[in-house]
Design an enzyme around this catalytic site. Structure first.
Site, short mmCIF file in Angstrom:
data_model
loop_
_atom_site.label_atom_id
_atom_site.label_comp_id
_atom_site.label_asym_id
_atom_site.label_seq_id
_atom_site.Cartn_x
_atom_site.Cartn_y
_atom_site.Cartn_z
N ASP A 16 -2.13 -0.69 5.88
CA ASP A 16 -2.52 -0.19 7.20
C ASP A 16 -4.01 0.06 7.32
O ASP A 16 -4.51 0.27 8.42
CB ASP A 16 -1.75 1.09 7.54
CG ASP A 16 -2.05 2.23 6.56
OD1 ASP A 16 -2.67 1.95 5.51
OD2 ASP A 16 -1.66 3.37 6.83
N ASP A 18 -7.13 -2.89 3.12
CA ASP A 18 -6.04 -3.82 2.83
C ASP A 18 -6.26 -5.20 3.46
O ASP A 18 -5.58 -6.16 3.10
CB ASP A 18 -4.72 -3.26 3.36
CG ASP A 18 -4.37 -1.91 2.76
OD1 ASP A 18 -4.50 -1.77 1.54
OD2 ASP A 18 -3.99 -1.01 3.52
N ASP A 57 0.86 -1.18 0.00
CA ASP A 57 0.00 0.00 0.00
C ASP A 57 0.90 1.24 0.00
O ASP A 57 2.07 1.16 0.42
CB ASP A 57 -0.89 -0.03 1.25
CG ASP A 57 -1.81 1.17 1.34
OD1 ASP A 57 -2.35 1.55 0.30
OD2 ASP A 57 -1.98 1.71 2.44
#
Length: 895
Positions: free
Chosen positions: A634, A638, A338
């Site tokens: 985070d 995700d 990410d």
């Protein structure tokens, strides 16, 4: 039927965010006055409460029983059952004890079961302000239903998915759900049907946070039907893959078990046919062979090695929740990361400023006022750049954020973009104080904020979207003072900054009348002086850039998957050294089938505007191509991909609880560079496990060879089954354990990742296992029969044979510490002091085995004269020399 109701019926398949506000109300059978309490009760009974379902929990008993799910353990349990039937209770007890020790070690190290859905549930709002029976009231958020009209204010956590009906300066922080690095401005206009979650500006989603403004919306989805609920459902449905090591060890265990059982049956029958053994003797011989050849210490040593790796990784800020994840990192070939908060700081920073004089560069990251402003490569002296100072002053006084220092850390109070502008001013030393007389707050319709302030004089400052400010500006500062606005120049600068993936804000100012007390929209409509532009970005972590270089050197591909915009993603990717031909967006992923998606992931390393489903599909596409995938993140968006990945890695500081619980590894420092260190640790662990296997199996091979030879030739057994168990366990928990402390090989981060289907032992190592088995087994039998020939008793001869086997293993340990290279170098011989400590412990255990009466009773051992110890010592030294000669020969032949 009203016209707008018929319209809604025709558009029943249209997503609610693509409908006008009144049509959206009709779609959920509600009205601007909300629901009645009676209707709300009926809907609550129909749809259930606004909460996520309880996560499935695994009992401690089930987790303990699962520790026995190993084919080698099954064979040992079968051997224990046969010895119990034959009433050889000591043998039964020792075998069961070995199995229980393995199970307890595994159970303790595995830790608690996952709580992914529990983490999601903790993010939901607990209270909501709802309009029922024509009156506003606060209720438990779990009682909200579709059709409820709910009010949002700054600081509220959104309680359910809702279509917005009214907004006033509403900004919502959606990073955890969408990956968007700044709060999103909301409006009531519908968006196109194809819009992803991050582009649905007329929607507010459950669990997101209102950072500014206020709004009213109608609930469109609650509980499991909301976006966060869909993520929870996805997590339940996501299949967790077995790790490469688990698959390898399962295949290895099955082959080894079948071979052991087959050989045990065959030579038992041969003993009956050649020597007329009775049924009990056949069973005992077969059990002795099985116990001899099964590496019962291997599951324990594997678990302990992984546990030691977990401890070492914890010291590097990587907290491991699943033991096997440590080793799996060593085989990772693709890291899907990410962007926001993982590769970047998740703290907005001014990177460039443009005034009529030119472009300035700004160093430093985050909200700490550390860094400098440079012009043409030199640090700025503010007296020489008055327009820059005026620009910084405008941005500071047209600003609601503040930056405060707590201990050694600078923290933001307010909105991230405004915090970045505050930090920029502080780097220049511009922290103006002035009385605010009036304000026009930011509205999504206007896209700017204005303030009327009183300092040395009264001034109006304007901050916001550059296009809106250019419409209101007539002048700019030139070398000789005010000059007409050069609109073409500013439009070119805006385009250049936007191309770099920067969020661009502008500032204007003008002098107000000395007696002006009120600020109105008419005061900022025209005649403003355009001061300049600020290019703002969530900057890359400097240490993450170095970590990506290390990953590339190790043959690991790094891929960015983000919910942010494509331009921003590509700009950050370029800065971090992630090369990609282009950006693939969520829309393209949505349209692609599984085959075409696999083709796309072969060349693209940057994916933007992705939803949780897209991230999950991308991870699966990489895995379908044979990659071992690590996924970092985070946000809640995700979590499903983290669970599906071979190794899910969550951020420990800024990561949500749901993300941490879905992951196998949590980074305590939110630092991408910790991943590179963890990969190195994972590769080292795999190396050490391979060394342990190459060390343990010759022990079992030698013991099996001893039993097999004795049965085939009708000779007395040189070793009893219990003595074999003793050797297996003490060498495993001492000598094999020492291999867990081996340092990393020098080239470990210059090797390519090992292939997921690669055999754990190659041809050279299989040969070495067989060669050393014959070497140690032959020496053990030779000593035993020599001592029998010399007239010593059976128990003494067997004790000498056990010692010979142990000393052969001690010296072979130093061979096994280096599988390919020579061990005959001083710096290598003493590079692992734990090995010498373990040798000392093993010698003490052998003294207990030989001389303690209770051990002599349990294991049929006997006291020895000192000359017998020197015989075993000498044989061990010879074995060491022969194996080193074999390694040198193999290096010449195959390297």
């Amino acid at each position: 039927m009203p016209t707008h109701w018929r319209y809604t019926m025709k558009k029943i398949d249209t997503p609610i965010y693509a409908l006008e506000a009144d049509a959206a109300l009709l779609h959920v059978k509600s009205s601007p006055e909300g629901l009645s309490s009676q209707e709300a009760t009926l809907r609550l009974e129909r749809d259930g409460p606004n909460r996520l379902s309880e996560p499935p929990k695994e009992s401690a008993l089930k987790r303990f029983v699962y520790q026995f799910h190993n084919v080698l353990i099954y064979v040992l349990l079968g051997a224990a059952l046969l010895t119990a039937v034959l009433e050889h209770w000591i043998d039964t007890g020792v075998i069961i004890g070995v199995v229980l020790v393995n199970a307890i070690i595994g159970f303790v190290q595995e830790g608690k079961a996952e709580k992914a859905l529990e983490g999601l549930r903790q993010m939901l709002a607990s209270k909501a302000t709802v309009l029922r029976d024509g009156a506003w009231s606060e209720i438990d958020a779990a009682l909200l239903v579709e059709g409820d009209v709910v009010r949002l204010r700054s600081g509220d956590r959104v309680s359910a998915d809702m279509r917005l009906l009214e907004v006033t300066g509403l900004r919502i922080e959606e990073a955890a759900l969408t990956g968007e690095s700044v709060p999103v401005f909301k409006e009531t206009k519908p968006v196109r049907e194809e819009a992803g979650v991050g582009d649905r500006s007329c929607m507010a989603h459950s669990s997101t946070l209102v950072v500014a403004g206020r709004g009213v919306g109608v609930i469109t989805a609650t509980g499991p039907r909301s976006e966060i609920g869909r993520i929870g459902t996805m997590m339940l449905e996501v299949e967790t893959l077995q790790t490469p090591l688990t698959l390898q060890m399962e295949a290895f265990g099955k082959i080894l078990s079948l071979a052991i059982i087959g050989i045990a049956v065959c030579f038992g029958l041969l003993g009956w046919w050649l020597h007329g053994y009775g049924l009990e003797e056949i069973f005992l011989a077969a059990i002795g062979f099985a116990v001899a050849t099964i590496p019962e210490g291997l599951p324990a040593i594997m678990t302990i090695t992984l546990a030691l790796g977990v401890e070492r990784m914890a010291r590097r800020n990587a907290i491991t929740r699943k033991l096997t994840a440590v080793e799996t990192l060593g085989s990772v070939s693709v890291i899907c990361s990410d962007k926001t908060g993982t590769l970047t700081c998740n703290e907005m920073t001014v990177r460039h400023v443009v005034t009529p004089k030119g472009m300035y560069g700004v160093s430093g990251t985050g909200y700490a006022p550390v860094g400098e402003v440079q012009f043409e490569g030199e640090a700025v002296v503010l007296e020489d750049h008055p327009v820059l100072g005026h620009f910084a002053r405008a941005m500071a006084l047209c600003n609601d954020a503040d930056i405060v220092q707590k201990e050694e850390k600078w923290e933001l109070v307010g909105e991230p973009t405004e915090g970045a502008l505050r930090a920029f001013g502080m780097k220049l030393g511009v922290t103006p104080k002035a009385k605010r007389l009036g304000v026009i707050p930011f509205e999504s319709e206007n896209k700017f904020m204005a303030t009327l302030v009183e300092g040395e004089k009264r001034e109006i400052f304007l901050k916001g979207a550059p296009d809106r400010l250019l419409e209101r500006a007539a002048f700019q500062w030139g070398a000789s003072g005010l000059e007409p606005l050069d609109k073409a120049f500013w439009e070119g600068q805006i385009e250049a900054l936007s191309f770099q993936g920067l969020r661009v804000l502008a500032a204007c100012a003008k002098e107000a009348a000395a007696d002006q007390e009120i600020l109105g929209m008419e005061d900022v409509q025209e005649g403003m002086v355009f001061l300049g532009l600020a290019g703002i970005v969530d900057p890359p972590r400097p240490e993450a850039i170095e970590a990506i270089k290390a990953c590339h050197s190790a043959g690991i591909r790094v891929v960015m998957i983000t919910g942010d915009h494509g331009g921003t993603a590509m700009a950050i990717a370029r800065e971090m050294g992630i090369t990609s031909e282009r950006v693939i967006t969520g829309e393209e992923i949505e349209k692609a089938d599984e085959v075409s998606l696999r083709e796309k992931v072969l060349t693209c390393n940057v994916f933007a505007r992705t939803s949780p489903e897209h991230k999950l599909r991308l991870v699966k596409a990489f895995q379908a191509g044979g990659a071992v995938v690590a996924m970092t993140g985070d946000g809640v968006n995700d979590a499903p991909a983290l669970k599906r990945a071979d190794v899910g890695i969550a951020m420990g500081i800024k990561g949500t609880e749901a993300t941490k619980e879905a992951a196998k590894i949590v980074l305590a420092d939110d630092n991408f560079s910790s991943i590179a260190a963890a990969v190195k640790e994972g590769r080292t662990i795999y190396d050490n496990l391979k060394k342990a296997i190459v060390f343990i199996l010759p022990t079992n091979g030698a013991e099996g060879l001893v039993i097999l030879t004795a049965v085939l030739f009708g000779l007395a057994l040189p070793l009893t089954p219990l003595q074999i168990l003793w050797v297996n366990m003490v060498t495993a928990v001492t000598l094999a354990l020492a291999l867990s402390f081996e340092p990393s090989e020098p080239d470990i981060m210059r090797r390519p990742p090992r292939k997921s289907g690669e055999r754990i032992l190659d041809g050279v190592l299989v040969w070495r296992i067989g060669f050393v088995s014959v070497l140690i087994g032959g020496a053990t039998m030779g000593v035993f029969f020599y001592e029998i020939h010399e007239g010593v008793g059976l128990e003494v001869a067997r004790t000498i044979a056990v010692n010979t086997l142990v000393f052969g293993e001690i010296f072979y340990l130093f061979n096994a510490r280096f599988l390919r290279t020579s061990s005959l170098r001083k710096e290598k011989l003493f590079s692992n002091p734990v090995a010498w400590v373990c040798v000392g412990i093993l010698l003490v255990l052998q003294l207990v085995f030989v001389y303690m009466p209770f051990m002599q009773f349990l294991f049929a051992s006997s006291a020895l004269a000192w000359k017998h110890w020197f015989i075993s010592l000498g044989i061990g030294m010879v074995i060491f020399g022969i194996v080193e000669a074999e390694k040198a020969l193999m290096r010449r032949l195959y390297m």
